[in-house]
Structure formats: structure tokens, C-alpha cells
Design an enzyme around this catalytic site. Sequence first.
Site, PDB file in Angstrom:
ATOM      1  N   TYR A  58       0.819  -1.206   0.000  1.00 51.16           N
ATOM      2  CA  TYR A  58       0.000   0.000   0.000  1.00 51.16           C
ATOM      3  C   TYR A  58       0.855   1.259   0.000  1.00 51.16           C
ATOM      4  CZ  TYR A  58      -3.540   3.380   1.407  1.00 51.16           C
ATOM      5  OH  TYR A  58      -4.364   4.476   1.464  1.00 51.16           O
ATOM      6  N   LYS A  62       1.583   3.972  -3.145  1.00 53.53           N
ATOM      7  CA  LYS A  62       1.276   5.389  -2.947  1.00 53.53           C
ATOM      8  C   LYS A  62       2.516   6.250  -3.216  1.00 53.53           C
ATOM      9  CE  LYS A  62      -3.057   5.010  -1.830  1.00 53.53           C
ATOM     10  NZ  LYS A  62      -4.111   5.507  -2.699  1.00 53.53           N
TER      11      LYS A  62
END
Length: 151
Positions: A58, A62
Site C-alpha cells: 500500500y 502510494k
Amino acid sequence: DVGFCCLGTTRAKAGADGFVRVDRDYVVQAAELARAGGCKHFVLQSSQGANQHSHFLYLRVKGEVENLVQAVGFDRCTILRPAVLLCKRRESRPAEWMARQFFGAVAWVFPTAYSVPVETVARAMVACVLQPGERKVEVLENRAIHKLGKA
């Protein structure tokens, strides 16, 4: 003139490949299309802890998308890195619900440290567009989002 992007999914919903496709590939494609259409200022919602070198998928994705969007070449790019988003969802996400309950309670003591209401993020996104930019790329961490979102 301005593009806003809050596009994202979850790994649980889309699988690892689907998560990367939505949170990185689609976001970059949206930025490229916006730029081709004349967009000068792109505002991207990312995540607290975003880091292209992270071991966590994650946070790594990002961080990657932040760098890729900056490379598109907007006159101005604002990246918001909110902490846990406090919101009500229609779909059931039990772990996220528990985290929201916990961080919602913590917010009474430390209001800008670990969470932020989605309404505050939205207001900060609009406010950053209405203020003159001091830098080509500006990254707003959670505390700055709170401050700008209440202005």
C-alpha cells in the site's frame, strides 16, 4: 485548469494486481489525460507514510504514484497525505470500522495526529487550489491538511 484525484481501492477488494492497477496505473493515466486536456494544477490524495521504497504494498504504491504524477509535468502539483480517513461507508469493512472507532476516540485527545475526517480533506483540497502556490510540488501531511481544511 485543476484536476482532483482521490481514486483508490483496497487489496481485499481488488487483489494485489488490481490494487496496483487502480491506485497507481489508473491514477497516472488520469493525470496524463488531465495534463493533455490543459490541466495546470493536479491535486492528488495519497496516504500518510507513502514511500516508494516501503516493504508494504500500500505505502509503496502510494509513493510510486506520487513520483509518477509529479513526472507528468504539471505547473503545480499538490499531494495530500492524510492519516486514517474518518468516514461512514456503505460497504462493510470490519477492520477499518474498528480502526475508525479507535482513531475517532484518539482524535479527541490528539485531533491532528492519527486521523482526519474526509470532509476536512475535501476542504483542504479546494483550499490549496484557491491559495497561490509557493512551490511547483507541495506535499501536505496530516497536520497541514487539518489546518488548511479548517481555514
